[in-house]
Scaffold this active site. Structure first.
Site, PDB file in Angstrom:
ATOM      1  N   SER A  11       0.822  -1.199   0.000  1.00  0.00           N
ATOM      2  CA  SER A  11       0.000   0.000   0.000  1.00  0.00           C
ATOM      3  C   SER A  11       0.857   1.249   0.000  1.00  0.00           C
ATOM      4  O   SER A  11       1.877   1.326   0.690  1.00  0.00           O
ATOM      5  CB  SER A  11      -0.917   0.009   1.235  1.00  0.00           C
ATOM      6  OG  SER A  11      -1.511   1.264   1.421  1.00  0.00           O
ATOM      7  N   LYS A  12       0.435   2.263  -0.767  1.00  0.00           N
ATOM      8  CA  LYS A  12       1.143   3.540  -0.770  1.00  0.00           C
ATOM      9  C   LYS A  12       1.092   4.212   0.601  1.00  0.00           C
ATOM     10  O   LYS A  12       1.953   5.015   0.938  1.00  0.00           O
ATOM     11  CB  LYS A  12       0.522   4.476  -1.810  1.00  0.00           C
ATOM     12  CG  LYS A  12       1.034   4.260  -3.217  1.00  0.00           C
ATOM     13  CD  LYS A  12       0.438   5.281  -4.161  1.00  0.00           C
ATOM     14  CE  LYS A  12       0.867   6.677  -3.796  1.00  0.00           C
ATOM     15  NZ  LYS A  12       0.312   7.700  -4.713  1.00  0.00           N
ATOM     16  N   ARG A  13       0.107   3.876   1.408  1.00  0.00           N
ATOM     17  CA  ARG A  13      -0.040   4.521   2.712  1.00  0.00           C
ATOM     18  C   ARG A  13       1.107   4.164   3.657  1.00  0.00           C
ATOM     19  O   ARG A  13       1.328   4.833   4.652  1.00  0.00           O
ATOM     20  CB  ARG A  13      -1.374   4.127   3.347  1.00  0.00           C
ATOM     21  CG  ARG A  13      -2.589   4.630   2.582  1.00  0.00           C
ATOM     22  CD  ARG A  13      -3.873   4.285   3.310  1.00  0.00           C
ATOM     23  NE  ARG A  13      -5.035   4.711   2.580  1.00  0.00           N
ATOM     24  CZ  ARG A  13      -5.670   3.977   1.676  1.00  0.00           C
ATOM     25  NH1 ARG A  13      -5.212   2.760   1.390  1.00  0.00           N
ATOM     26  NH2 ARG A  13      -6.725   4.423   1.050  1.00  0.00           N
ATOM     27  N   LEU A  29       4.342   3.971   2.805  1.00  0.00           N
ATOM     28  CA  LEU A  29       5.596   4.259   2.106  1.00  0.00           C
ATOM     29  C   LEU A  29       6.751   4.489   3.064  1.00  0.00           C
ATOM     30  O   LEU A  29       7.861   4.021   2.832  1.00  0.00           O
ATOM     31  CB  LEU A  29       5.419   5.486   1.223  1.00  0.00           C
ATOM     32  CG  LEU A  29       4.676   5.255  -0.086  1.00  0.00           C
ATOM     33  CD1 LEU A  29       4.611   6.538  -0.874  1.00  0.00           C
ATOM     34  CD2 LEU A  29       5.368   4.187  -0.901  1.00  0.00           C
TER      35      LEU A  29
END
Length: 516
Positions: free
Chosen positions: A252-254, A256
Site C-alpha cells: 500500500s502507498k499509505r 511508504l
C-alpha cells in the site's frame, strides 16, 4: 468475444498492484482473441486530478500494455470517462428507485453514527433502521423542509444470501444480513462507484470482470444492481492482492515511510534516487518510489522484465518456469492457474529478472538503451567510446540509468567531478601517493600500445621497480582519471580514455592536491 477492462481512478500514480491487475486483464483478453478496454473511473471529482491521467497512460504505453478501446484510442462504446456518462447512471438509478430496489434517505451523518453506536453497545451488527426513508414525494418534501439532504440508497434484502461463481475462488456465498444499504447517488445527483461501474460494464459489453480481491465485497451489491436492471452478469474473477515483501499484508502507498526503511525497498529506492539526482529530477517518496511503476521507467528497467515478473505475482505456468516472453504469457495465461494466496512483491527478485533480461541484450542494444540517459544530462558521446564503456562495464549496468555512474568517460577533462572522500583517502592522505601518481603519469607517456594488457604490464613493472605492491598506484590512479575509487577494470578505463586524456586528468588531480 471476450471483453475485459481495467478501470483506474486517476487519483495518483500507477501502482504496482494496479499494473498487475491490468496485465492479467490484458493477458486474458489477448489469449482469447478478445479486446482490452481502458476506462477511467473519475466519478469522485474532488479526489481526481486531470494531471494524474498522464502517468497512467504513459505507464501502460511504456509497458507495452496496449488498449483496444479507451482514452486516446476511442471505440464504439464510449465515452471512456465515467464522469461523461452521468446521464446513463442517473437513468439507471431512477429505474432502481421505480422498481422499489432503492430509496431516498434523509438521515444526517450524526444520526447514522448514533445508530452505529447503539449497535456497538448492544453487541449486534449494525443494520440501518431506514427511519429516514422517504417513500413518497410528500415525505421527501417534508424532510427537505427540515433542511435535510437526500441520498439514494440501495434497498438490499435483509435475509437470504447472494451466491455467485468466481473463476478463481469457486462458489462464493455472502449473507445479505451483513450488507448495508449503500449509497448509489449523492444529493447533487452524481452517482457513486458501485452503480456507475455496473452500468458502464454493461454498456461496454464487459464479459469478464477481473479485479483485485478488495473488490470482492462489492460484488453482492453490484450483482443486486445488475439483476435489478435486467443485465446479464459478467463472469467474476478476484485476484489475490499484491503483498509486502515476505508478508501477507497488502502492498500500500499509505505505508511508504515503512517500506523505504526496509532492507527490501531501502537499497532499491536509494539506487533509483541516485539516478534521479543525476537526471536533475525532483523526487519525493510520494511520486518516486518502488511501489509506483513510474519509478522503474525513470531509472531504466526493461518493460519485458517488469511484465514477466508481474505475471508471476499470483500466476504460474508450472513449478519451475520463470522466464516467459510476452508471446508465451499470452499463449499460456489462464485464470485456472491463478493462485488464491496473496502474492508477495520482492524487489530483489524483480531486480534479478531485470539483470537477466539486460544480460540477454547485445552490446549494441544496451548502447541504444543507455544513450537517452546521457543525452538527458547534456552528453553526446562518440558511439565507439560509448560502446567500449558499455562492454567494459558489463553487469555493472543493471538498469539503463546506471550509465550515469560512468559519465566520467564522456565529460570534458575540466568537468570531471571528484568524489572528495575518495580524493582524500587515496591521494591526499597516503604519504607519497601524489609523487607516485606523478611518476606513473610520465611512464604512461611511453606505454605502447596504449591498450589494457600493455598498461597492466607497465603498472606492475613500475611497482616492482620501486619494491611496492600495485595497490598504492592503482587506487590513486583510478581516482585521478575517473573521479571515483570504484568502477570496472582500471586498465580498460585507461585505454578507453586514451593517453592524452589520462595524463591531463592526472595533472588536474595533482593540481587539486597541491592546491590543498
Amino acid at each position: 468475444m471476450v471483453r475485459t477492462r481495467f478501470a483506474p481512478s486517476p487519483t495518483g500514480f500507477l501502482h504496482i498492484g494496479g499494473v498487475r491487475t491490468a496485465l492479467f486483464n490484458w493477458l486474458f483478453a489477448r489469449s482469447h482473441g478478445g479486446r482490452f478496454i481502458l476506462r477511467i473511473d473519475d466519478t469522485d471529482r474532488e479526489r481526481n486530478l486531470d494531471a494524474a491521467l498522464a502517468p497512467i497512460l504513459d505507464g501502460f504505453r511504456w509497458l507495452g500494455i496496449d488498449w483496444d478501446e479507451g482514452p486516446e484510442v476511442g471505440g464504439g462504446h464510449g465515452p471512456y470517462f465515467q464522469s461523461q456518462r452521468q446521464t446513463l447512471h442517473r437513468q439507471a438509478a431512477e429505474r432502481l428507485l421505480a422498481a422499489g430496489l432503492a430509496y431516498w434517505d434523509y438521515a444526517r451523518a450524526e444520526e447514522m453514527e448514533q445508530e452505529r453506536q447503539a449497535a456497538r453497545r448492544a453487541a449486534r451488527p449494525f443494520v440501518y433502521s431506514r427511519r429516514w426513508l422517504a417513500a413518497t414525494a410528500a415525505e421527501r418534501r417534508r424532510f427537505e423542509a427540515e433542511g435535510r439532504s437526500g441520498v439514494l440508497r440501495l434497498k438490499l434484502p435483509r435475509d437470504g444470501a447472494c451466491r455467485f461463481q468466481d473463476r478463481i475462488r469457486g462458489e462464493v456465498t455472502v449473507a445479505w444480513a451483513g450488507e448495508q444499504d449503500h449509497v448509489i447517488q449523492r444529493a447533487d445527483g452524481s452517482c457513486l462507484y458501485n452503480l456507475a461501474s455496473v452500468v458502464d460494464d454493461h454498456e461496454m459489453r464487459i464479459t469478464h470482470v477481473i479485479r483485485a480481491e478488495e473488490h470482492l465485497s462489492n460484488t453482492p451489491r453490484q450483482i443486486f444492481i445488475a439483476e435489478g436492471l435486467g443485465y446479464p452478469l459478467p463472469e467474476y474473477a478476484h485476484l489475490p492482492f499484491v503483498a509486502e515483501p515476505g508478508s501477507k499484508n497488502k502492498l500500500s502507498k499509505r505505508k511508504l515511510g515503512q517500506y523505504l526503511k526496509q532492507r527490501d525497498f531501502g537499497a532499491l529506492c536509494a539506487h533509483g534516487q541516485a539516478i534521479a539526482a543525476r537526471l536533475g529530477l525532483e523526487v519525493s517518496d510520494e511520486s518516486f518510489n518502488p511501489v509506483l511503476i513510474g519509478f522503474y521507467a525513470e531509472v531504466g528497467y526493461l518493460p519485458d522484465a517488469i511484465v514477466n515478473y508481474l505475471a508471476l505475482l499470483g500466476w504460474a505456468l508450472d513449478d519451475r518456469t520463470e522466464e516467459l516472453t510476452r508471446e508465451q504469457l499470452v499463449e499460456h495465461f489462464s485464470l485456472e492457474r491463478v493462485h488464491h494466496a496473496p502474492a508477495s512483491f520482492d524487489p530483489h527478485k524483480l531486480l534479478s529478472f531485470q539483470e537477466r533480461y539486460m544480460r540477454a541484450l547485445s552490446v549494441e542494444q544496451r548502447v541504444e538503451l543507455v544513450l537517452p540517459y546521457l543525452r538527458r544530462v547534456g552528453l553526446t558521446p562518440e558511439r565507439e567510446l560509448l560502446r567500449g564503456v558499455v562492454a567494459a562495464a558489463g553487469d555493472r549496468i543493471k538498469v539503463a540509468g546506471d550509465i550515469l555512474e560512468h559519465r566520467a568517460f564522456f565529460v570534458a577533462d575540466g568537468q570531471l567531478e571528484y568524489d572528495e572522500r575518495a580524493l582524500e583517502a587515496r591521494l591526499r592522505r597516503p604519504a607519497g601517493a601524489a609523487a607516485l601518481l606523478a611518476a606513473f603519469g610520465e611512464r604512461l607517456a611511453k606505454a605502447e600500445p596504449f591498450e589494457p594488457a600493455t598498461l597492466e604490464r607497465t603498472l606492475h613493472d613500475f611497482a616492482a621497480a620501486r619494491g611496492i605492491e600495485p595497490g598504492p598506484i592503482v587506487h590513486p590512479l583510478r581516482v585521478a582519471v575517473t573521479g571515483r575509487d570504484v568502477g570496472f577494470g582500471l586498465y580498460e578505463s585507461l585505454a578507453l580514455l586514451g593517453r592524452e586524456r589520462c595524463r591531463s586528468r592526472i595533472e588536474r588531480a595533482l593540481g587539486r592536491i597541491h592546491a590543498g
